[in-house]
Design a protein around this motif. Structure first.
Motif, PDB file in Angstrom:
ATOM      1  N   ASP A  12       0.893  -1.148   0.034  1.00 35.04           N
ATOM      2  CA  ASP A  12      -0.184   0.018   0.033  1.00 35.04           C
ATOM      3  C   ASP A  12       0.895   1.055   0.090  1.00 35.04           C
ATOM      4  OD1 ASP A  12      -2.160  -1.656   0.286  1.00 35.04           O
ATOM      5  OD2 ASP A  12      -2.795  -1.110   2.372  1.00 35.04           O
ATOM      6  N   GLY A  38      -3.639  -5.139   1.506  1.00 31.60           N
ATOM      7  CA  GLY A  38      -4.448  -6.099   0.607  1.00 31.60           C
ATOM      8  C   GLY A  38      -5.552  -6.568   1.440  1.00 31.60           C
ATOM      9  N   ASN A  42      -4.848  -8.573   5.209  1.00 32.78           N
ATOM     10  CA  ASN A  42      -5.291  -7.816   6.221  1.00 32.78           C
ATOM     11  C   ASN A  42      -6.160  -8.720   6.901  1.00 32.78           C
ATOM     12  OD1 ASN A  42      -3.963  -5.408   5.434  1.00 32.78           O
ATOM     13  ND2 ASN A  42      -5.803  -4.654   4.518  1.00 32.78           N
ATOM     14  N   ALA A  91      -1.567  -0.835  -3.988  1.00 30.23           N
ATOM     15  CA  ALA A  91      -2.684   0.002  -3.927  1.00 30.23           C
ATOM     16  C   ALA A  91      -2.233   1.210  -3.731  1.00 30.23           C
ATOM     17  CB  ALA A  91      -3.379  -0.528  -2.697  1.00 30.23           C
ATOM     18  N   ILE A  93      -3.393   4.570  -2.230  1.00 30.60           N
ATOM     19  CA  ILE A  93      -4.257   4.926  -1.243  1.00 30.60           C
ATOM     20  C   ILE A  93      -4.149   6.500  -0.828  1.00 30.60           C
ATOM     21  CG2 ILE A  93      -5.437   4.533   1.111  1.00 30.60           C
ATOM     22  CD1 ILE A  93      -4.287   1.683   0.799  1.00 30.60           C
ATOM     23  N   ILE A 103      -9.173   4.375  -3.068  1.00 33.89           N
ATOM     24  CA  ILE A 103      -8.110   3.369  -3.266  1.00 33.89           C
ATOM     25  C   ILE A 103      -8.248   3.076  -4.816  1.00 33.89           C
ATOM     26  CG2 ILE A 103      -7.302   1.014  -2.777  1.00 33.89           C
ATOM     27  CD1 ILE A 103      -8.295   1.236  -0.058  1.00 33.89           C
ATOM     28  N   LEU A 105      -6.479  -0.118  -7.367  1.00 36.84           N
ATOM     29  CA  LEU A 105      -5.454  -1.290  -7.247  1.00 36.84           C
ATOM     30  C   LEU A 105      -5.113  -1.495  -8.343  1.00 36.84           C
ATOM     31  CD1 LEU A 105      -7.864  -3.750  -5.238  1.00 36.84           C
ATOM     32  CD2 LEU A 105      -5.945  -2.701  -4.494  1.00 36.84           C
ATOM     33  N   THR A 239      -8.850   2.585   6.549  1.00 34.85           N
ATOM     34  CA  THR A 239      -8.261   1.650   5.842  1.00 34.85           C
ATOM     35  C   THR A 239      -8.074   0.276   6.751  1.00 34.85           C
ATOM     36  OG1 THR A 239      -6.933   3.209   4.667  1.00 34.85           O
ATOM     37  CG2 THR A 239      -6.397   1.020   4.261  1.00 34.85           C
ATOM     38  N   ALA A 240      -8.630  -0.563   6.121  1.00 33.85           N
ATOM     39  CA  ALA A 240      -8.520  -1.913   6.943  1.00 33.85           C
ATOM     40  C   ALA A 240      -9.441  -2.310   8.084  1.00 33.85           C
ATOM     41  CB  ALA A 240      -7.204  -2.448   7.250  1.00 33.85           C
ATOM     42  N   ASP A 243     -11.634  -5.061   6.911  1.00 34.36           N
ATOM     43  CA  ASP A 243     -10.720  -6.286   7.160  1.00 34.36           C
ATOM     44  C   ASP A 243     -10.849  -6.819   8.457  1.00 34.36           C
ATOM     45  OD1 ASP A 243     -10.521  -5.997   4.468  1.00 34.36           O
ATOM     46  OD2 ASP A 243      -8.729  -4.921   4.625  1.00 34.36           O
TER      47      ASP A 243
HETATM   48  O1  RIB Z   1      -9.291  -2.892   2.892  1.00 32.15           O
HETATM   49  C1  RIB Z   1      -8.036  -2.143   2.678  1.00 32.15           C
HETATM   50  C2  RIB Z   1      -7.156  -2.514   1.640  1.00 32.15           C
HETATM   51  O2  RIB Z   1      -7.794  -2.462   0.387  1.00 32.15           O
HETATM   52  C3  RIB Z   1      -5.822  -2.066   1.288  1.00 32.15           C
HETATM   53  O3  RIB Z   1      -4.841  -2.691   2.249  1.00 32.15           O
HETATM   54  C4  RIB Z   1      -5.580  -2.029   0.066  1.00 32.15           C
HETATM   55  O4  RIB Z   1      -4.593  -2.834  -0.274  1.00 32.15           O
HETATM   56  C5  RIB Z   1      -6.591  -2.451  -0.586  1.00 32.15           C
HETATM   57  O5  RIB Z   1      -6.717  -3.766  -1.020  1.00 32.15           O
END
Ligand code: RIB
Length: 300
Positions: A12, A38, A42, A91, A93, A103, A105, A239-240, A243
């Motif tokens: 990232d 990713g 994550n 990515a 971001i 974001i 990719l 972010t994340a 995830d």
């Molecule tokens: O959900 C966050 C992720 O989305 C980031 O870490 C980035 O790599 C994208 O895949």
């Protein structure tokens, strides 16, 4: 029961800017940070930091040392990670001063999953093992068909949503963890209530967690529906967050935790993530989440 996460790994590149750049606009940023990320990585990191054993499968590029280090220091099993002759997925971001992100990719190595590699990985898993998938790798249809035939339990985070997922047979999915945008795309409905109703009628076997951003999340299966508010925190970088939620939820479900507690723990973990910078680095450990329950409050 084993947990396999067949998913993406990204490098990232994170740019802090006043506001997300609009079409036709040019902004200068004086700060570039590089983090492991990713959605796949994550989510594996979140499961491992939640204290649950997870095997990550996927393809990484020749420039992926930072990602392997992250997996190893977080305790993720890397036996099913293959290094390919390509650049790793990455990515770009943008993070605004409000903590929102935008974001895009480049898939790179994440789109080099072959049928042979898939078969090799799945040889290590059996009926009733859990497989977690997102939508940043290629070959999802093939993977879903194979694991369905094996009798594995499929958990899908359909993120980021694209046309490819429209061909997927959602009758094969057990856990669907998605946000409202993905819910609209899958069902064609525009409100949370309608999305849930549509999913329940179309795929009665599903156990759904619909995340609603600042409004919390809803768990739904054919017999029950339950709402969980967010835990209030200072937003540094979202972010994340999703995830972390997914990883913690899967970890709790695999331990046999009831859905109400599973989404509460996942929500608290996700609140800790938004108060830190970067994707994988901001994902808390089990111990940090336990402590967060003492100082974070659920929004009423
Ligand atoms: O959900 C966050 C992720 O989305 C980031 O870490 C980035 O790599 C994208 O895949």
């Amino acid at each position: 029961m084993k947990i396999l996460n067949f998913g993406s790994c990204n490098i990232d590149y994170v740019y802090n800017i006043e506001h997300i750049v609009k079409p036709g606009e040019t902004e200068t940023t004086d700060k570039l940070e590089v983090f492991p990320g990713g959605k796949g990585l994550n989510q594996s990191v979140a499961i491992a930091r939640a204290g649950t054993k997870v095997y990550h499968a996927g393809c990484i590029g020749s420039d992926a040392e930072i990602l392997l280090d992250t997996f190893k220091t977080s305790g993720v099993d890397t036996s099913y990670i293959k290094q390919v002759d390509a650049k790793n997925g990455h990515a770009i971001i943008q993070v605004s001063s409000q903590g929102e992100n935008s974001i895009f990719l480049h898939p790179g190595s994440n789109h080099m999953i072959t049928n042979d590699f898939t078969d090799e990985v799945l040889g290590g898993f059996e009926k009733d093992d859990i497989i977690l998938l997102q939508n940043e790798i290629n070959n999802i249809d093939y993977i879903v068909d194979k694991v369905w035939k094996k009798g594995m339990i499929i958990a899908l985070n359909p993120s980021p949503f694209n046309e490819k997922l429209k061909n997927l047979d959602f009758n094969k999915i057990t856990y669907l963890i998605l946000n409202e945008i993905e819910g609209c795309e899958i069902t064609g409905e525009s409100s949370a209530e309608q999305i849930l109703l549509n999913l329940k009628n179309s795929y009665p076997q599903l156990k759904v967690v619909l995340t609603l951003g600042e409004k919390g999340c809803v768990y739904m299966d054919k017999n029950s529906q339950y709402y969980q508010p967010i835990f209030k925190t200072e937003v540094v970088d979202t972010t994340a967050a999703g995830d972390t939620f997914t990883g913690y939820f899967i970890s709790e479900i695999s331990k046999g935790t009831q859905y109400k507690d599973a989404i509460k723990i996942a929500s608290c973990a996700s609140a800790v993530t938004v108060s830190g910078k970067g994707a994988a680095p901001s994902i808390p450990t089990e111990e940090e989440v336990r402590k967060a329950f003492n100082y974070l409050r659920e929004e009423q």
